[in-house]
Design a protein around this motif. Structure first.
Motif, mmCIF file in Angstrom:
data_model
loop_
_atom_site.group_PDB
_atom_site.id
_atom_site.type_symbol
_atom_site.label_atom_id
_atom_site.label_comp_id
_atom_site.label_asym_id
_atom_site.label_seq_id
_atom_site.Cartn_x
_atom_site.Cartn_y
_atom_site.Cartn_z
ATOM 1 N N CYS A 61 6.499 9.535 -4.487
ATOM 2 C CA CYS A 61 7.341 9.074 -5.290
ATOM 3 C C CYS A 61 7.509 7.710 -5.793
ATOM 4 N N LEU A 62 6.919 7.163 -4.955
ATOM 5 C CA LEU A 62 6.556 5.625 -5.636
ATOM 6 C C LEU A 62 5.529 5.431 -6.784
ATOM 7 N N ALA A 63 4.764 6.239 -6.437
ATOM 8 C CA ALA A 63 3.634 6.715 -7.090
ATOM 9 C C ALA A 63 4.247 7.072 -8.368
ATOM 10 N N ALA A 64 4.922 7.933 -8.735
ATOM 11 C CA ALA A 64 5.949 8.760 -9.984
ATOM 12 C C ALA A 64 5.981 7.803 -10.925
ATOM 13 N N PRO A 88 -0.562 1.213 -10.217
ATOM 14 C CA PRO A 88 0.203 0.482 -8.949
ATOM 15 C C PRO A 88 0.720 1.853 -8.259
ATOM 16 N N GLY A 89 0.680 2.903 -9.385
ATOM 17 C CA GLY A 89 0.921 4.307 -9.154
ATOM 18 C C GLY A 89 0.077 4.453 -8.222
ATOM 19 N N TYR A 90 -1.525 4.340 -8.814
ATOM 20 C CA TYR A 90 -2.214 5.227 -7.448
ATOM 21 C C TYR A 90 -3.003 4.520 -6.870
ATOM 22 N N LEU A 91 -2.836 3.614 -6.463
ATOM 23 C CA LEU A 91 -2.497 2.253 -5.543
ATOM 24 C C LEU A 91 -2.219 3.089 -4.364
ATOM 25 N N MET A 92 -0.719 3.688 -4.560
ATOM 26 C CA MET A 92 0.087 4.267 -3.913
ATOM 27 C C MET A 92 0.195 5.494 -3.420
#
Length: 287
Positions: A61-64, A88-92
């Motif tokens: 959800c953070l990445a989405a 930043p999404g992929y970092l999650m």
């Protein structure tokens, strides 16, 4: 502020199927395909299984938000959406990939182990080559224009000021783009305040208040800026603008960037008036 800024950069609606596909392709290159594809698979799997695996679902959800938001914006934006905006999404998702690799290694997976060794070797060699490029002779990289100019620090600028015995109180450094302001501010290490004279100063609009510099003189530093352009853009905000000797930003002992320098006296216009006039001029010029 962030949503308004990014939303304003999307431009007029212009539907396209190619732009989001190109964006996804560039994301895979930025991350490397052998990292991007497993991350994407874990992202889809975590969303599909939902709250049943709450930790995985939480990270997904953070990445989405950045992954889906910027990819969807690319469908209708008339301006290019850059792949690093999604990063930043992929970092999650990296914790999910790390756990997946650890579990599979415990189960054996000799092919995965060899793949990890190859990927690590590729990364070490790639980073080493990129790190070495700025230290190679300029002629070996480009006949006319240095291709890695964004990697250069502008340390030659403060050295040039020191060589000219330039140390005047109530004088600030002015840049014409926030990117240049960042280079100058980093090179000066806070010794002299840097103000960005542009309609979109980004962070410099928050850390520097132009009102505080009214009545001071400035050194305007910008690549490819002529005296006529400097006076046309900034003449209304200073009593006078005169060109002085430029500063060479060197690489391998050879000039890679030439900073044109202009001495401007008595800054006397506030930020709002400058920003609006500069933006109107930029729109009129089609920039």
């Amino acid at each position: 502020m962030s949503f308004l800024f990014q939303g304003g950069r999307s431009g007029a609606p212009h539907f396209s199927f190619v732009a989001p596909l190109a964006l996804i392709g560039l994301q895979s290159l930025f991350l490397a395909p052998w990292i991007f594809i497993p991350l994407l698979a874990l992202f889809v799997r975590s969303l599909w299984k939902g709250p049943a695996r709450e930790k995985d679902f939480f990270l997904a959800c953070l990445a989405a938000a950045p992954i889906l938001l910027f990819t969807l914006v690319a469908f209708w934006s008339s301006k290019r959406v850059l792949p690093h905006w999604v990063a930043p999404g992929y970092l999650m998702l990296f914790p999910l990939l790390g756990r997946e690799i650890a579990v599979r290694l415990e189960q054996g997976a000799p092919l995965l182990r060899r793949g990890l060794i190859a990927a690590s070797a590729f990364m070490v060699v790639g980073v080493g080559l990129v790190s070495a490029l700025p230290h190679l002779p300029l002629a070996a990289l480009s006949g006319s224009r240095y291709p890695l100019f964004e990697m250069l620090d502008w340390d030659d600028f403060p050295r040039a000021l020191a060589a000219r015995d330039w140390d005047q109180p109530k004088t600030f450094i002015a840049a014409t783009r926030w990117l240049d302001a960042g280079k100058l501010d980093y090179a000066l290490h806070g010794a002299v305040p840097v103000l960005c004279l542009c309609a979109e100063p980004h962070a410099f609009g928050l850390i520097r208040d132009p009102q505080d510099f009214i009545g001071q003189d400035a050194l305007i530093a910008a690549p490819k800026l002529t005296i006529d352009e400097a006076r046309a853009r900034f003449g209304g905000f200073f009593d006078s603008i005169e060109q002085v000797a430029p500063v060479d930003i060197k690489q391998g002992g050879q000039p890679a960037i030439v900073l044109q320098i202009f001495r401007a006296t008595n800054f006397h216009h506030p930020a709002r008036e400058f920003s609006l006039r500069d933006k109107d001029r930029a729109n009129a010029d089609g920039r």
